[in-house]
Design an enzyme around this catalytic site. Structure first.
Site, PDB file in Angstrom:
ATOM      1  N   ASN A   9       3.106  41.655 -25.161  1.00  0.00           N
ATOM      2  CA  ASN A   9       2.749  40.285 -24.804  1.00  0.00           C
ATOM      3  C   ASN A   9       1.258  40.154 -25.072  1.00  0.00           C
ATOM      4  OD1 ASN A   9       2.137  37.850 -23.684  1.00  0.00           O
ATOM      5  ND2 ASN A   9       2.665  38.397 -21.579  1.00  0.00           N
ATOM      6  N   LYS A  11      -0.552  37.620 -24.952  1.00  0.00           N
ATOM      7  CA  LYS A  11      -1.217  36.588 -24.139  1.00  0.00           C
ATOM      8  C   LYS A  11      -2.107  35.726 -25.060  1.00  0.00           C
ATOM      9  CE  LYS A  11      -0.517  39.522 -20.196  1.00  0.00           C
ATOM     10  NZ  LYS A  11      -0.930  39.971 -18.866  1.00  0.00           N
ATOM     11  N   HIS A  95       6.619  34.125 -16.936  1.00  0.00           N
ATOM     12  CA  HIS A  95       5.567  35.128 -16.709  1.00  0.00           C
ATOM     13  C   HIS A  95       4.750  34.726 -15.470  1.00  0.00           C
ATOM     14  CE1 HIS A  95       2.032  37.621 -17.225  1.00  0.00           C
ATOM     15  NE2 HIS A  95       2.775  38.388 -17.995  1.00  0.00           N
ATOM     16  N   GLU A  97       1.698  34.713 -14.920  1.00  0.00           N
ATOM     17  CA  GLU A  97       0.522  33.886 -15.208  1.00  0.00           C
ATOM     18  C   GLU A  97       0.915  32.424 -15.350  1.00  0.00           C
ATOM     19  OE1 GLU A  97      -0.828  36.265 -18.494  1.00  0.00           O
ATOM     20  OE2 GLU A  97      -1.338  37.869 -17.086  1.00  0.00           O
ATOM     21  N   GLU A 167       7.719  42.765 -13.380  1.00  0.00           N
ATOM     22  CA  GLU A 167       6.266  42.909 -13.484  1.00  0.00           C
ATOM     23  C   GLU A 167       5.623  42.631 -12.131  1.00  0.00           C
ATOM     24  OE1 GLU A 167       4.813  42.338 -17.784  1.00  0.00           O
ATOM     25  OE2 GLU A 167       4.928  40.352 -16.912  1.00  0.00           O
ATOM     26  N   GLY A 173      -2.758  43.705 -15.614  1.00  0.00           N
ATOM     27  CA  GLY A 173      -4.149  43.587 -16.043  1.00  0.00           C
ATOM     28  C   GLY A 173      -5.139  44.231 -15.085  1.00  0.00           C
ATOM     29  N   SER A 213       0.180  47.055 -16.601  1.00  0.00           N
ATOM     30  CA  SER A 213      -0.701  48.185 -16.935  1.00  0.00           C
ATOM     31  C   SER A 213       0.044  49.364 -17.540  1.00  0.00           C
ATOM     32  CB  SER A 213      -1.529  48.630 -15.712  1.00  0.00           C
ATOM     33  OG  SER A 213      -2.358  47.567 -15.269  1.00  0.00           O
TER      34      SER A 213
END
Ligand code: 13P
Length: 251
Positions: A9, A11, A95, A97, A167, A173, A213
């Site tokens: 991904n 991003k 996701h 985010e 996730e 991150g 991560s």
């Protein structure tokens, strides 16, 4: 036996020119016949370049989001049929985010999942708890709710085109990975939710990835766990060497 799926991904990173260099490098490093499926989920503006650059390779192309409507007055949005027309095979939906910064809810996620499947895309449905949810002891409640509401109206036959990416938000991150055991525990729990809603056969067949991560150093441990069928990789997917190492670790 479930075939593992390693998906990058990217991003909001890489221009088309930069994307072309990365997938060129990557195609060289994972040439041949990897033992897993390999996907790169790229920004909309990179799709045309990456579809062209990956033609004839084992790398498949995904998007990171889409709108649930087929078409219409939704300024700035991209629909599932548009993605299909551009050669996209996968789409990441829900996701964390997008849930956090773009107000996506379990309901909009569900609408997008159904629209993507109807258009013939494979869906990577993201679920996962925040740190506060883990510390409050509602990890399973959270994941169960996101899986069940995300898949409302999705038939067992359609589930063959769904991957679930677990996730944990606190691991994204941050450099803090869930331990192999923590990731395995929640992935196994997620598989149990699928067994409850669908069937034992559906639970046995569905691919469940871990994300958060994941990197070249920790991938082999995570991917050796019985219920972790791949990875959704952020930062490390931007480095050809690291991503190729993760692909090899899935073999
Ligand atoms: P990182 O691998 O950078 O933690 O990102 C994970 C992720 O969000 C993939 O979707």
């Amino acid at each position: 036996m479930r075939r593992k799926v390693i998906a990058g991904n990217w991003k909001m990173n890489l221009t088309p020119a930069e994307a072309k260099v990365l997938v060129g490098d990557l195609a060289g490093k994972i040439a041949g016949n990897p033992a897993c499926d390999v996907v790169v989920c790229v920004p909309f503006v990179d799709i045309a370049t990456v579809v062209e650059a990956t033609a004839g390779t084992c790398i498949k192309v995904g998007a990171q989001n889409m709108h649930q409507a087929e078409k219409g007055a939704f300024t700035g949005e991209i629909s599932a049929p548009m993605l299909v027309a551009c050669g996209v095979e996968y789409v990441v939906i829900g996701h964390s985010e997008r849930r956090q910064y773009f107000s996506e809810t379990d309901e909009t996620v569900n609408a997008k999942v159904k629209s993507a499947l109807a258009a013939g895309l494979k869906v990577i449905l993201c679920v996962g708890e925040t740190l506060a949810e883990r510390e409050t002891g509602v990890t399973e409640e959270t994941v169960s709710r996101q899986v069940k509401l995300g898949l409302v109206g999705v038939t067992e036959a359609q589930l063959a085109n769904v991957i679930i990416a677990y996730e944990p938000v606190w691991a994204i991150g941050t450099g803090v990975t869930a331990s192999d055991e923590q990731a395995e525990e929640t992935c196994a729990f997620t598989r149990g939710v699928i067994a409850e809603v669908y069937s034992a056969a559906a639970a046995d067949a569905i691919v469940i990835q871990y994300g958060g991560s994941m990197n070249a150093a920790n991938a082999a441990g995570l991917l050796s766990m019985g219920n972790i069928d791949g990875g959704l990789v952020g930062g490390a997917s931007l480095k050809a060497d690291d991503f190729a190492t993760i692909v090899t670790a899935a073999g």
